[in-house]
Design an enzyme around this catalytic site. Structure first.
Site, PDB file in Angstrom:
ATOM      1  N   GLU A 222      92.440  83.341  81.943  1.00 56.17           N
ATOM      2  CA  GLU A 222      91.537  83.159  81.106  1.00 56.17           C
ATOM      3  C   GLU A 222      92.559  84.581  79.925  1.00 56.17           C
ATOM      4  OE1 GLU A 222      88.475  82.722  80.373  1.00 56.17           O
ATOM      5  OE2 GLU A 222      87.265  83.035  81.875  1.00 56.17           O
ATOM      6  N   HIS A 223      91.977  83.979  79.127  1.00 58.14           N
ATOM      7  CA  HIS A 223      93.001  84.447  77.911  1.00 58.14           C
ATOM      8  C   HIS A 223      93.823  84.501  77.773  1.00 58.14           C
ATOM      9  CE1 HIS A 223      89.916  87.751  76.037  1.00 58.14           C
ATOM     10  NE2 HIS A 223      89.174  88.014  77.491  1.00 58.14           N
TER      11      HIS A 223
ATOM     12  N   GLY B 214      75.124  82.717  73.655  1.00 58.25           N
ATOM     13  CA  GLY B 214      75.449  84.131  73.834  1.00 58.25           C
ATOM     14  C   GLY B 214      75.613  84.424  75.060  1.00 58.25           C
ATOM     15  N   ALA B 215      75.926  83.023  75.717  1.00 62.57           N
ATOM     16  CA  ALA B 215      76.477  83.491  76.898  1.00 62.57           C
ATOM     17  C   ALA B 215      77.722  82.119  77.290  1.00 62.57           C
ATOM     18  CB  ALA B 215      75.469  82.319  77.402  1.00 62.57           C
TER      19      ALA B 215
ATOM     20  N   LEU C 152      78.607  80.235  76.845  1.00 60.06           N
ATOM     21  CA  LEU C 152      79.118  78.632  77.169  1.00 60.06           C
ATOM     22  C   LEU C 152      79.979  77.694  76.299  1.00 60.06           C
ATOM     23  CD1 LEU C 152      75.876  77.562  79.456  1.00 60.06           C
ATOM     24  CD2 LEU C 152      78.000  79.235  79.979  1.00 60.06           C
ATOM     25  N   SER C 153      80.273  79.105  74.893  1.00 62.98           N
ATOM     26  CA  SER C 153      80.847  77.976  73.758  1.00 62.98           C
ATOM     27  C   SER C 153      79.795  76.962  72.710  1.00 62.98           C
ATOM     28  CB  SER C 153      82.213  77.053  74.056  1.00 62.98           C
ATOM     29  OG  SER C 153      83.121  78.079  74.980  1.00 62.98           O
TER      30      SER C 153
ATOM     31  N   GLU D  83      86.041  78.809  63.493  1.00 61.22           N
ATOM     32  CA  GLU D  83      86.282  80.130  64.140  1.00 61.22           C
ATOM     33  C   GLU D  83      86.727  81.509  63.526  1.00 61.22           C
ATOM     34  OE1 GLU D  83      84.174  80.823  66.904  1.00 61.22           O
ATOM     35  OE2 GLU D  83      83.951  79.518  67.795  1.00 61.22           O
TER      36      GLU D  83
ATOM     37  N   ASP E  65      88.061  76.308  73.393  1.00 60.96           N
ATOM     38  CA  ASP E  65      86.677  76.052  73.713  1.00 60.96           C
ATOM     39  C   ASP E  65      86.039  75.013  73.236  1.00 60.96           C
ATOM     40  OD1 ASP E  65      86.894  78.655  74.636  1.00 60.96           O
ATOM     41  OD2 ASP E  65      86.017  79.657  72.970  1.00 60.96           O
TER      42      ASP E  65
ATOM     43  N   TYR F 148      87.740  90.775  71.583  1.00 61.73           N
ATOM     44  CA  TYR F 148      89.207  90.302  71.613  1.00 61.73           C
ATOM     45  C   TYR F 148      90.094  90.215  71.008  1.00 61.73           C
ATOM     46  CZ  TYR F 148      89.630  85.100  72.098  1.00 61.73           C
ATOM     47  OH  TYR F 148      89.894  84.326  72.585  1.00 61.73           O
TER      48      TYR F 148
HETATM   49  C1  GLA Z   1      87.114  83.011  74.478  1.00 63.23           C
HETATM   50  C2  GLA Z   1      87.545  82.281  73.090  1.00 63.23           C
HETATM   51  C3  GLA Z   1      89.106  81.456  73.644  1.00 63.23           C
HETATM   52  C4  GLA Z   1      89.110  82.018  75.173  1.00 63.23           C
HETATM   53  C5  GLA Z   1      88.481  82.523  76.270  1.00 63.23           C
HETATM   54  C6  GLA Z   1      88.915  83.504  77.231  1.00 63.23           C
HETATM   55  O1  GLA Z   1      85.927  81.611  74.739  1.00 63.23           O
HETATM   56  O2  GLA Z   1      86.938  81.528  72.068  1.00 63.23           O
HETATM   57  O3  GLA Z   1      89.749  81.253  72.600  1.00 63.23           O
HETATM   58  O4  GLA Z   1      90.399  82.975  74.933  1.00 63.23           O
HETATM   59  O5  GLA Z   1      87.755  83.531  75.025  1.00 63.23           O
HETATM   60  O6  GLA Z   1      89.907  82.992  78.245  1.00 63.23           O
END
Ligand code: GLA
Length: 385
Positions: free
Chosen positions: A33-34, A119-120, A122-123, A157, A169, A219
């Site tokens: 993550e991140h 908004g959950a 899940l992209s 984005e 994502d 973020y």
């Molecule tokens: C969001 C961003 C991704 C990623 C995650 C964290 O979903 O869109 O690119 O950075 O956060 O892992």
């Protein structure tokens, strides 16, 4: 009627012809993550929750789009493209990116909708941009590659929605495969497919129903801290381009110059990149328990060091951890500040655990969480009969 049939029907009623149908899934992230915007590793997968596009060219330069779930329609052409945070701006961003890259594109009529909860975490926005881009690419034979389409979605984005996200994502939505996770190297933008064999376990998402309004600025701040770390370390190590190149030794050498906050954030990322590679090894060996332990580690790192969790997410993970023999992995998923936890849970424990969570979560936060069991499904594709 399922969502595909109903979206196709709406298209026919509005535009009086047969559409092409495209499916664009949301994504989960197993671990990593991140790390994507730090050129590290991530391990996402596309899921069986998706957006459906019924779409066809219309012979002019305007896009007539109807969002079925919101019952909102809009018409725009590339000259109208402006930034903003609604679904229309995302689509405008995709169209703008096609134009800027000199890819052939024209007007379309389109109805879209689906079952990815917004908004959950899940992209759904990545699915929206990836699906629309994929459809335009097919319709106008623009010959963009899947990676080009991921970059187009990411451009939308960044420039239209103002989130300086990584590529995970959209990449996951576009490249995903049934029952496989992608071990994605965000430096080379290539991936290895890892079969996900759950052997009596399931993937369960629990939605906190928390939507943090400052999530996108927080973020972008985290991203800025990482870049700041790189800028400082680079003075001594010019070969360093991202936190992917940074070792623990380098970080400790620069601890004073980095300052406490940047140091802690950068250290988390360096560890998370390593952890994701290790998790890949456990998955290949079929050792789900060791894999799950790393998920818990990731969670507490995201919460205490990277500071992107929230009370509700921590609460859900702590309850899961009390039953670690059955819920062998759990963590917050995605950007943070709300959204879902992802749980690797013994399938026969799902019912009882969900009941327990429901009662405890409501008693503490006066909100009902949602539960989404998910399966790993095929990435963006055209539905052909
Ligand atoms: C969001 C961003 C991704 C990623 C995650 C964290 O979903 O869109 O690119 O950075 O956060 O892992």
């Amino acid at each position: 009627m399922n969502s595909i049939d109903s979206i196709s029907k709406t298209f026919q009623e509005k535009f009086h012809r047969q559409p092409l149908i495209f499916i664009a899934p949301g994504r989960i992230n197993l671990i990593g993550e991140h790390t994507d915007y730090n050129e590290g590793f991530v391990m996402p997968a596309s899921i069986d929750k998706h957006m459906v596009f019924a779409i066809a060219p219309n012979g002019n330069s305007r896009c007539n789009i109807f969002a079925q779930d919101l019952e909102e329609g809009v018409t725009f052409s590339v000259q109208d493209a402006v930034p903003g945070e609604t679904w229309v701006n995302y689509l405008m961003g995709v169209l703008d990116a096609f134009e800027r890259r000199g890819l052939p594109v024209g007007g379309v009529d389109c109805v879209f909708g689906g079952n990815i909860p917004a908004g959950a975490g899940l992209s759904s926005s990545a699915a929206l941009c990836s699906g629309f881009g994929f459809a335009l690419n097919e319709i106008f034979n623009a010959k963009a590659t899947l990676l080009d389409l991921a970059r187009i979605a990411q451009y939308s984005e960044h420039e239209f929605a103002g989130l300086k996200c990584g590529i995970m994502d959209m990449y996951a939505s576009l490249f995903g495969q049934k029952e496989q996770a992608l071990l994605l190297d965000c430096r080379s933008n290539t991936h290895e497919l890892l079969p996900v064999q759950l052997k009596g376990y399931s993937l369960l998402l629990i939605d906190t129903k928390v939507k943090h309004t400052l999530a996108s600025s927080a973020y972008n701040d985290r991203r800025a801290s990482c870049e700041e770390g790189v800028r400082i370390i680079r003075k001594q190590y010019p070969q360093v381009h991202s936190l992917r190149d940074v070792t623990r030794v380098m970080l400790y050498e620069h601890q004073d110059q980095l300052g406490e906050d940047t140091f802690i954030k950068c250290l988390f990322i360096v560890e998370e990149i390593e952890r994701t590679q290790k998790a890949g090894e456990w998955l290949k060996k079929g050792d789900l328990r060791s894999f799950g332990n790393l998920m818990y580690e990731t969670h507490w790192g995201l919460s205490q060091a990277y500071e992107v969790s929230c009370e509700e997410l921590d609460f859900l993970v702590a309850l899961a951890e009390e039953e670690k023999d059955q819920i062998i992995g759990a963590r917050m998923m995605g950007g943070g500040f709300g959204g879902c936890t992802i749980n690797l849970i013994a399938t026969d424990r799902i019912g009882a655990f969900s009941e327990k969570i429901k009662a405890n979560y409501f008693a503490t936060f006066k909100k009902e969480p949602d539960f989404y069991p998910v399966n790993i499904a095929e990435g963006v594709h055209q539905l052909k009969d």
